[in-house]
Design an enzyme around this catalytic site. Structure first.
Site, short mmCIF file in Angstrom:
data_model
loop_
_atom_site.label_atom_id
_atom_site.label_comp_id
_atom_site.label_asym_id
_atom_site.label_seq_id
_atom_site.Cartn_x
_atom_site.Cartn_y
_atom_site.Cartn_z
N LYS A 213 0.86 -1.19 0.00
CA LYS A 213 0.00 0.00 0.00
C LYS A 213 0.90 1.23 0.00
CE LYS A 213 -4.02 2.02 2.35
NZ LYS A 213 -3.79 2.92 3.48
N HIS A 232 -4.70 2.36 14.93
CA HIS A 232 -5.06 0.98 14.64
C HIS A 232 -3.86 0.08 14.91
CE1 HIS A 232 -2.77 2.16 11.10
NE2 HIS A 232 -2.64 0.88 10.79
N ASP A 234 -2.11 -3.48 13.09
CA ASP A 234 -2.15 -4.16 11.80
C ASP A 234 -2.62 -5.60 11.98
OD1 ASP A 234 -1.23 -1.89 10.57
OD2 ASP A 234 0.83 -2.57 10.40
N HIS A 288 -0.87 2.32 16.40
CA HIS A 288 -0.13 3.39 15.74
C HIS A 288 -1.06 4.21 14.85
CE1 HIS A 288 0.11 -0.16 13.11
NE2 HIS A 288 0.23 0.67 12.09
#
Length: 354
Positions: A213, A232, A234, A288
């Protein structure tokens, strides 16, 4: 009609951001211009830096110290800067140049690669849809696609301009896949497991998916009101990040947001939820977020190393579970983990076999 991209909003020199990008009031209390946050981050704890040279040196003492450094960073932080990682530094520069050239194309050119999230087609050029939890948008555009294994990649949707994009990205994926194996070997050894244990549990060479991404964060007139990426963890096994040396990443460590320093020639590596589950919580998947700024465009290349969605079941490894360390996570496939996390499905709604 194509959606209005964040790049387009930034280009028309708006002085205030649209309300759909304004974060909730309680979140705004800790938001600040990313460049200002970096200038103020000279004191306090720093994300650790680990050096892979020792692990590859052949010297047993250096190898052990390197494993211990990775283990400590994974347990205490869940994120680290990785140096002497083995990915060609010139290749990284070429990869970044190709990505920057793609995002410098006119928006209408990039729209040829637009994804359609509403139909489940998430690969391609896009912007974040409204998040059901906060109801807010993120100040970023992106390009997302699977880059490894090569036989699973859909090259038809990869950018044709610039012409070197495909070749540089393919080679980067091959070299980064080697690094992913090294890191999982070190993390396995740090837990007292066989060197290949964690990699095997997330799919191995044939089934672990590398999803790239490229995040494009335009200048933002009100960085104290918006985020590039909301807080969020990962879902991946591991996430690797490179960026154009413009600060923006923050991690929540011991209750405080810590701004990541720009460490030359490093990869940032996050522990993802999948490794946290397998390690029974020994390794931390850290919360993070991404800040934005008024002055400079930030671009990051994030590669999410994901287990196959249905083929394996994620659960704490049997070697790490016992009377004194009961399992902290229920078994789930990767897809079920995403459903539980993103759509707030209860564990009772998840049915797992195996």
């Amino acid at each position: 009609m194509a959606p209005l991209r964040v790049e387009s909003l930034s280009a028309i020199s708006v002085t205030s951001i649209p309300p759909e990008y304004v974060r909730p009031e309680e979140e705004r209390a800790t938001l600040v211009d990313a460049l200002e946050a970096a200038r103020k981050s000279t004191h306090g704890p720093d994300i650790p830096t680990v050096d892979l040279a020792g692990f590859l040196s052949g010297d047993e003492d250096q190898r052990r110290r390197s494993i211990e450094a990775v283990k400590k960073a994974a347990m205490e932080w869940g994120v680290m800067h990785v140096v002497n990682h083995g990915v060609c530094l010139e290749l990284i520069k070429r990869l970044q140049a190709a990505g920057e050239k793609f995002f410098s194309l006119p928006v209408e050119e990039k729209e040829r690669y637009a994804n359609d999230q509403s139909s489940g087609n998430i690969q391609g050029y896009g912007s974040k849809l409204v998040n059901t939890e906060s109801g807010k948008l993120e100040w970023q555009d992106y390009f997302f696609h699977l880059i490894f294994p090569e036989d699973k990649a859909n090259y038809a949707i990869w950018p044709k301009e610039p012409t070197d994009y495909i070749g540089e990205t393919q080679e980067f994926a091959r070299q980064l896949r080697v690094v992913a194996s090294k890191m999982m070997a070190m993390l396995s050894l740090g837990l007292g497991l066989e060197e290949g244990r964690l990699e095997e549990e997330v799919g191995g060479l044939s089934d672990l998916l590398l999803q790239l991404k490229i995040n494009y964060y335009p200048r933002c007139p009100q960085p104290e009101m918006a985020v590039g990426v909301q807080p969020h963890t990962d879902v991946s096994a591991l996430t690797f990040i490179i960026h154009n040396m413009v600060p923006g990443l923050q991690v929540l460590h011991q209750g405080k947001w810590i701004t990541a320093k720009c460490v030359p020639d490093s990869l940032i590596m996050h522990i993802g939820d999948s490794i946290e589950i397998l390690s029974n919580g020994a390794y931390k998947s850290i919360l993070h977020r991404g800040l934005v700024n008024k002055e400079r465009v930030r671009i990051s290349w994030a590669v999410f190393c994901e287990p196959p969605h249905e083929k394996i079941v994620l659960r704490p490894l049997t070697e790490l579970v016992g009377e004194s360390s009961p399992a902290k996570f229920t078994p789930r496939t990767f897809t079920q983990h995403i459903q539980q996390k993103l759509f707030r499905k209860s564990e009772g709604e998840l049915s797992v076999t195996g």
